[in-house]
Design an enzyme around this catalytic site. Structure first.
Site, PDB file in Angstrom:
ATOM      1  CB  CYS A 129      12.553   2.642 -11.566  1.00 55.99           C
ATOM      2  SG  CYS A 129      11.343   1.728 -12.492  1.00 55.99           S
ATOM      3  NE  ARG A 147      12.044   1.092   4.138  1.00 56.35           N
ATOM      4  CZ  ARG A 147      11.168   1.418   3.191  1.00 56.35           C
ATOM      5  NH1 ARG A 147      10.785   0.524   2.305  1.00 56.35           N
ATOM      6  NH2 ARG A 147      10.686   2.641   3.124  1.00 56.35           N
ATOM      7  CG  ASP A 148      12.225   2.916  -0.269  1.00 58.10           C
ATOM      8  OD1 ASP A 148      11.957   1.922  -0.966  1.00 58.10           O
ATOM      9  OD2 ASP A 148      11.556   3.956  -0.307  1.00 58.10           O
ATOM     10  CG  HIS A 177      10.049   6.902  -4.681  1.00 58.33           C
ATOM     11  ND1 HIS A 177      10.726   5.741  -4.977  1.00 58.33           N
ATOM     12  CD2 HIS A 177       9.672   6.776  -3.381  1.00 58.33           C
ATOM     13  CE1 HIS A 177      10.754   4.955  -3.912  1.00 58.33           C
ATOM     14  NE2 HIS A 177      10.118   5.547  -2.929  1.00 58.33           N
ATOM     15  CG  HIS A 208       9.044   7.894   1.409  1.00 53.45           C
ATOM     16  ND1 HIS A 208      10.117   7.306   2.037  1.00 53.45           N
ATOM     17  CD2 HIS A 208       8.877   7.200   0.255  1.00 53.45           C
ATOM     18  CE1 HIS A 208      10.562   6.291   1.300  1.00 53.45           C
ATOM     19  NE2 HIS A 208       9.816   6.212   0.213  1.00 53.45           N
ATOM     20  CG  ASN A 229      13.863   6.276  -1.837  1.00 56.03           C
ATOM     21  OD1 ASN A 229      14.312   5.143  -1.835  1.00 56.03           O
ATOM     22  ND2 ASN A 229      12.705   6.569  -1.304  1.00 56.03           N
TER      23      ASN A 229
HETATM   24 ZN    ZN Z   1       9.811   4.577  -1.089  1.00 56.86          ZN
END
Ligand code: ZN
Length: 315
Positions: free
Chosen positions: A244, A14-15, A213, A211, A253
């Protein structure tokens, strides 16, 4: 199944996938999810129920949830931005749905095109909908406080607002709250402080997940700080997929393989076989050859003679 100390929740499908240009085929997504579950990962966020025109990478979310449902010992999580998304995710059979509420209202507008009140109203409608379902059909409903540690649009984020919104989400019917460092701004002291404050506000039993990063390299330090404050679920992404584009070499992540290696070496049980997990990394890399896959453990390999928990016995 072995008892675990920490639940690793894989968010790569997903992410990770929503942040890269390549659209992974439905078949490859299925292979990835199945292989990672077989390596011992017990929870995977498999997709996001957003309109396909906004995120074409997630267009097959319904089919992926249905598929993943049949994999044994796997909790299937779906991200939902609103009531419609939640209804679709529940129809597909998601075990758990997760709705992000950006503490930064500017980010909320940019991300979901909604104010806080509007998002809270969606949460209320979702809770009401879940409530009238048969017990066996009800998913877990997590409210996630994103940009909780800072925002790329607003900068500093008010901790009082984090607490207020967390409490409000519980009142409106969420089963649990998660914290997200969406932007990679957090540091371990900040992590610890906010967890303690939020625990007082919503009860420690309701704040389970974090969660993170790794934007500034503090991901694992923040993960450890979270565990020390009683967090039991950590999100991470295989190969740190979703890096990124503005920071070459920096991952999005935190990297599942590195997180699992740290915990495994420390003797913290995750239920995951690190060798099998590293094979999944190779498989996924072959599915998206043009995308960067990150991870120190993947690059360096396991130490010579490595055994699970070797860091806790005297050599
Ligand atoms: Zn995230």
């Amino acid at each position: 199944m072995t008892e675990i100390d920490v639940l690793i929740s894989e968010v790569g499908p997903r992410d990770g996938l929503q942040s890269i240009d390549t659209i992974m085929s439905t078949e490859h997504k299925k292979e990835w999810i199945k292989a990672e579950a077989e390596s011992g990962v017990r929870e995977i966020e498999v997709g996001s129920f957003v309109p396909a025109k906004l995120l074409p990478q997630m267009a097959d979310a319904f089919e992926i949830v249905q598929y993943a449902k049949d994999i044994p010992n796997l909790t299937v999580v779906a991200l939902v931005p609103n009531f419609i998304g939640a209804k679709n995710a529940i129809d597909a059979g998601a075990d758990k749905i997760c709705l992000p509420l950006s503490v930064s209202e500017t980010h909320s507008q940019a991300n979901l095109r909604k104010s806080h009140d509007e998002v809270l109203e969606e949460i209320r409608k979702i809770s009401e909908y879940i409530e009238q379902l048969e017990k066996s059909q009800r998913p877990e409903f997590e409210g996630n406080l994103s940009t909780a540690f800072g925002c790329t649009l607003e900068g500093k984020v008010s901790e009082d607002l984090v607490l207020k919104l967390g409490a409000r989400m519980m009142e409106l019917g969420c089963n649990e709250i998660g914290l997200s460092d969406t932007t990679g701004y957090a540091n371990p002291n900040q992590i610890k402080r906010l967890i303690r404050l939020l625990n007082k506000e919503v009860g420690q039993e309701n704040l389970k997940s974090m969660h993170l990063h790794n934007t500034r390299g503090l991901g694992l330090a923040n993960a450890l700080a979270s565990l020390e404050e009683g967090i039991t679920t950590l999100d991470s992404s295989l190969g740190g997929i979703g890096g990124c584009p503005f920071a070459p070499g920096a991952s999005g992540n935190i990297v599942t393989e590195d997180l699992v290696f740290m915990l495994d070496a420390m003797g913290v049980e995750t239920g995951i076989d690190i060798n099998k997990l590293l094979e999944v990394t190779n498989k996924v890399q072959s599915f998206i050859p043009d995308e960067s896959i990150y991870g120190f453990t993947k690059d360096s390999g396991l130490p010579i003679g490595y055994e699970k928990g070797w860091g806790i016995v005297r050599s």
